[in-house]
Motif scaffolding. Structure first.
Motif, PDB file in Angstrom:
ATOM      1  N   VAL A 194      26.513   6.121   9.147  1.00 41.76           N
ATOM      2  CA  VAL A 194      26.570   5.281   7.950  1.00 41.76           C
ATOM      3  C   VAL A 194      27.664   4.249   8.148  1.00 41.76           C
ATOM      4  O   VAL A 194      28.824   4.613   8.324  1.00 41.76           O
ATOM      5  N   PRO A 195      27.350   2.964   8.145  1.00 40.60           N
ATOM      6  CA  PRO A 195      28.381   1.947   8.335  1.00 40.60           C
ATOM      7  C   PRO A 195      29.449   2.039   7.250  1.00 40.60           C
ATOM      8  O   PRO A 195      29.167   2.391   6.098  1.00 40.60           O
ATOM      9  N   ASN A 196      30.697   1.725   7.621  1.00 41.66           N
ATOM     10  CA  ASN A 196      31.764   1.742   6.631  1.00 41.66           C
ATOM     11  C   ASN A 196      31.591   0.583   5.653  1.00 41.66           C
ATOM     12  O   ASN A 196      31.123  -0.500   6.018  1.00 41.66           O
ATOM     13  N   TYR A 242      36.057  15.822   9.344  1.00 43.77           N
ATOM     14  CA  TYR A 242      36.416  14.441   9.014  1.00 43.77           C
ATOM     15  C   TYR A 242      35.203  13.555   9.304  1.00 43.77           C
ATOM     16  O   TYR A 242      34.665  13.569  10.420  1.00 43.77           O
ATOM     17  N   TYR A 243      34.792  12.779   8.319  1.00 43.78           N
ATOM     18  CA  TYR A 243      33.608  11.937   8.450  1.00 43.78           C
ATOM     19  C   TYR A 243      34.017  10.470   8.456  1.00 43.78           C
ATOM     20  O   TYR A 243      34.689   9.997   7.538  1.00 43.78           O
ATOM     21  N   SER A 244      33.578   9.768   9.496  1.00 40.19           N
ATOM     22  CA  SER A 244      34.032   8.402   9.723  1.00 40.19           C
ATOM     23  C   SER A 244      32.870   7.540  10.191  1.00 40.19           C
ATOM     24  O   SER A 244      31.730   8.006  10.324  1.00 40.19           O
ATOM     25  N   CYS A 281      37.723   6.307   7.762  1.00 39.87           N
ATOM     26  CA  CYS A 281      37.101   5.276   8.594  1.00 39.87           C
ATOM     27  C   CYS A 281      38.081   4.919   9.710  1.00 39.87           C
ATOM     28  O   CYS A 281      39.262   5.285   9.666  1.00 39.87           O
ATOM     29  N   ARG A 282      37.597   4.217  10.703  1.00 37.61           N
ATOM     30  CA  ARG A 282      38.370   4.012  11.920  1.00 37.61           C
ATOM     31  C   ARG A 282      39.734   3.375  11.670  1.00 37.61           C
ATOM     32  O   ARG A 282      40.733   3.756  12.286  1.00 37.61           O
ATOM     33  N   LYS A 283      39.811   2.449  10.715  1.00 36.68           N
ATOM     34  CA  LYS A 283      41.075   1.733  10.522  1.00 36.68           C
ATOM     35  C   LYS A 283      42.170   2.621   9.930  1.00 36.68           C
ATOM     36  O   LYS A 283      43.348   2.260   9.979  1.00 36.68           O
ATOM     37  N   PHE A 284      41.792   3.796   9.384  1.00 38.49           N
ATOM     38  CA  PHE A 284      42.789   4.697   8.821  1.00 38.49           C
ATOM     39  C   PHE A 284      43.044   5.924   9.682  1.00 38.49           C
ATOM     40  O   PHE A 284      43.815   6.804   9.291  1.00 38.49           O
ATOM     41  N   HIS A 285      42.431   5.995  10.853  1.00 40.49           N
ATOM     42  CA  HIS A 285      42.636   7.149  11.724  1.00 40.49           C
ATOM     43  C   HIS A 285      44.099   7.295  12.131  1.00 40.49           C
ATOM     44  O   HIS A 285      44.582   8.420  12.309  1.00 40.49           O
ATOM     45  N   GLY A 286      44.787   6.175  12.286  1.00 42.40           N
ATOM     46  CA  GLY A 286      46.143   6.222  12.821  1.00 42.40           C
ATOM     47  C   GLY A 286      47.233   6.481  11.810  1.00 42.40           C
ATOM     48  O   GLY A 286      48.327   6.929  12.188  1.00 42.40           O
ATOM     49  N   ASP A 287      46.976   6.204  10.519  1.00 40.67           N
ATOM     50  CA  ASP A 287      48.056   6.397   9.546  1.00 40.67           C
ATOM     51  C   ASP A 287      47.757   7.463   8.497  1.00 40.67           C
ATOM     52  O   ASP A 287      48.637   8.245   8.138  1.00 40.67           O
ATOM     53  N   ARG A 288      46.537   7.558   8.021  1.00 45.91           N
ATOM     54  CA  ARG A 288      46.249   8.530   6.972  1.00 45.91           C
ATOM     55  C   ARG A 288      45.940   9.926   7.510  1.00 45.91           C
ATOM     56  O   ARG A 288      46.387  10.932   6.944  1.00 45.91           O
TER      57      ARG A 288
END
Length: 505
Positions: free
Chosen positions: A323-325, A307-309, A283-290
């Motif tokens: 699909v909403p997170n 990758y599905y987000s 999901c968007r909030k983990f794009h930068g670290d995971r």
């Protein structure tokens, strides 16, 4: 957070509690080889092995052989059932060579169609002295096993095995014994483990008066030891040095009654890279670290990966499935991935792997493992957990370690009407419930791991070639990947472990 071990709820024997209640107590016989000294101060102290004269040893063990019931913790998948049948034949051949009555050898997947059969102590025949459990890859020297069991008085309560313990309290054991987790020992199933019939009878009696509540089954070997221990009222595990997990070809197994295959299963050539489609949930909030961790580690092993987000990011790139997170569950997203696999991937791609964005996985090892499975069968593979198995529940593949599907399994699932009861329902549990309803068995592999390497006993991991781990909590995930999972760092072409000793990690 810590919990008292007595607060944990286990469903271990729940599925057959009603069956135990119908049985008379099983009669026992003491073994003739030797017994615990009468005046021993501690009943659980390991007896000293007395060297037997060669003359007469065979007659003694063959006389007692029929009093052992062997239980192979088997599975119904064709690959696993064949391995279990091979082990059964080997045990019976060794027994036949002794020229006496053959023992009973049972395969768990054939004993009870109940979904929870893998979690329970099955029914035994009368006149048995011991129940010996083992895995399909356990190798048994029958004469040595009989000599080993003969050191213990079969008329007393014994719980025997190779001891594992946690060095730190861990989430998979509900943080039991948080102050000092090393004090509690539980058996390594790979080495085999044994129960004397008096202990089985005691457990059966307890089940009659105190039926177990339904709950989660996570780590069966730890939960069985907790149930037997009964807050100190039952026996601890007695470590037996002859129960080994060294490879049968190792130089130091002469004393061992059991050994274990330390190879990654490989049945011919590994499946092709193009035959494995990898779906990463993010999901968007983990794009930068995971996601950067995935790209630094195992992404290069995958030929087909998406990758599905909840947000289309062209720099990764990610795909927005519409699909909403959700904060938990992700059932809606997972079913959307399954639909996309059938409708948008090549119909010739036989395998789908769904992982989290904080899953660490070896795709090269997975390809070797999948060579042993028939993609024309409905296969649902990974680390098995259970829910409510004593009351009509189901097994499921826990999502963090990775869920592997054959295409035909996905086709059968989506052709059914089984779907998420809410968008944020736990996807792995819903999938388990659906496959259970379809009569498609869950296939367990201990090489998939829901937690981090540090959450498992060193002795348990020492005889594995792991396929996956999960979570980045308080670890350097890149370092963990290259320590445990990176190709060509501790394995040869045939899948055997080489290189560093993990016991030193």
């Amino acid at each position: 957070m810590s919990r008292e071990p007595g607060c944990n709820r286990w469903l271990l024997f729940a599925a057959c509690a009603h069956l135990f209640c119908l049985l008379p107590p099983l009669r026992t016989r003491a073994f003739a080889v030797s017994v615990v000294p009468e005046g021993a101060e501690d009943e659980t102290e390991l007896p000293v092995l007395q060297k037997s004269e060669k003359s007469g040893t065979i007659s003694k063990v063959s006389r007692e052989l029929k009093e052992i019931v062997f239980i192979i913790q088997s599975q119904s998948n064709s690959f696993h059932s064949k391995r279990a049948e091979d082990l059964k034949r080997d045990i019976l051949k060794q027994a036949a060579d002794l020229g006496k009555e053959l023992p009973t050898v049972l395969l768990i997947h054939q004993m009870d169609r109940h979904e929870g059969a893998w979690t329970i102590l099955p029914l035994m025949r009368e006149n048995s002295s011991w129940i010996f459990f083992c895995e399909e890859d356990t190798r048994i020297q029958v004469v040595k096993l009989l000599e080993t069991l003969g050191r213990f008085d079969g008329s007393k309560e014994w719980f025997l095995g190779k001891a594992l313990y946690d060095e730190e309290s861990t989430i998979i054991h509900h943080y039991a014994f948080a102050e000092n987790p090393t004090v509690f020992k539980f058996p390594d199933f790979a080495a085999g483990w044994a129960l004397s019939i008096p202990l089985v009878n005691k457990l059966a009696k307890k089940l009659k008066s105190e039926p177990l509540k339904s709950d989660f089954t996570i780590d069966l070997k730890h939960e069985i030891a907790l149930y037997i221990w009964q807050k100190g009222e039952g026996p601890h595990l007695t470590p037996v040095p002859e129960f080994c997990t060294d490879d049968m070809n190792s130089y130091n197994v002469d004393h061992c009654a059991t050994t274990f295959s330390n190879f990654l299963p490989l049945c011919g050539e590994p499946v092709k890279k193009e035959d494995v489609f990898v779906a990463v949930k993010t999901c968007r909030k983990f794009h930068g670290d995971r996601i950067p961790v995935v790209k630094q580690t195992w992404e290069r092993e995958a030929a087909l990966i998406e990758y599905y987000s909840d947000y289309a990011d062209i720099s990764i790139p990610t795909i927005d499935l519409g699909v909403p997170n959700t904060d938990r569950g992700h059932c809606g997203k997972t079913f959307a991935i399954l639909e996309r696999f059938l409708n948008h991937s090549s119909p010739r791609t036989p395998w789908l792997v769904i992982v989290d964005d904080d899953t660490l996985i070896s795709i090269s090892r997975l390809r070797k493992l999948l060579s042993c499975y028939d993609p024309n069968e409905p296969v649902f593979l990974g680390e098995r957990y259970g829910y409510g198995l004593g009351t009509g529940g189901y097994s499921y593949i826990t999502g963090g370690g990775g869920m592997v599907f054959s295409r035909i399994a996905v086709q059968k699932l989506l052709a059914s009407k089984c779907r998420c009861y809410s968008m944020d329902a736990p996807d792995d549990m819903v999938l388990g419930m659906c496959f259970s309803g379809l009569g498609i068995p869950i296939t367990h592999s201990p090489l998939f791991h829901q937690a981090r390497p540090m959450d498992y006993p060193k002795g348990y991991l020492s005889h594995q070639v792991p396929v996956s781990f999960h979570k980045h909590w308080n670890i350097d995930p890149v370092k963990e990947y290259f320590t445990w999972l990176a190709p060509n760092t501790e394995e040869s072409l045939n899948g055997k472990k080489v290189g560093y000793n993990r016991e030193d990690l």
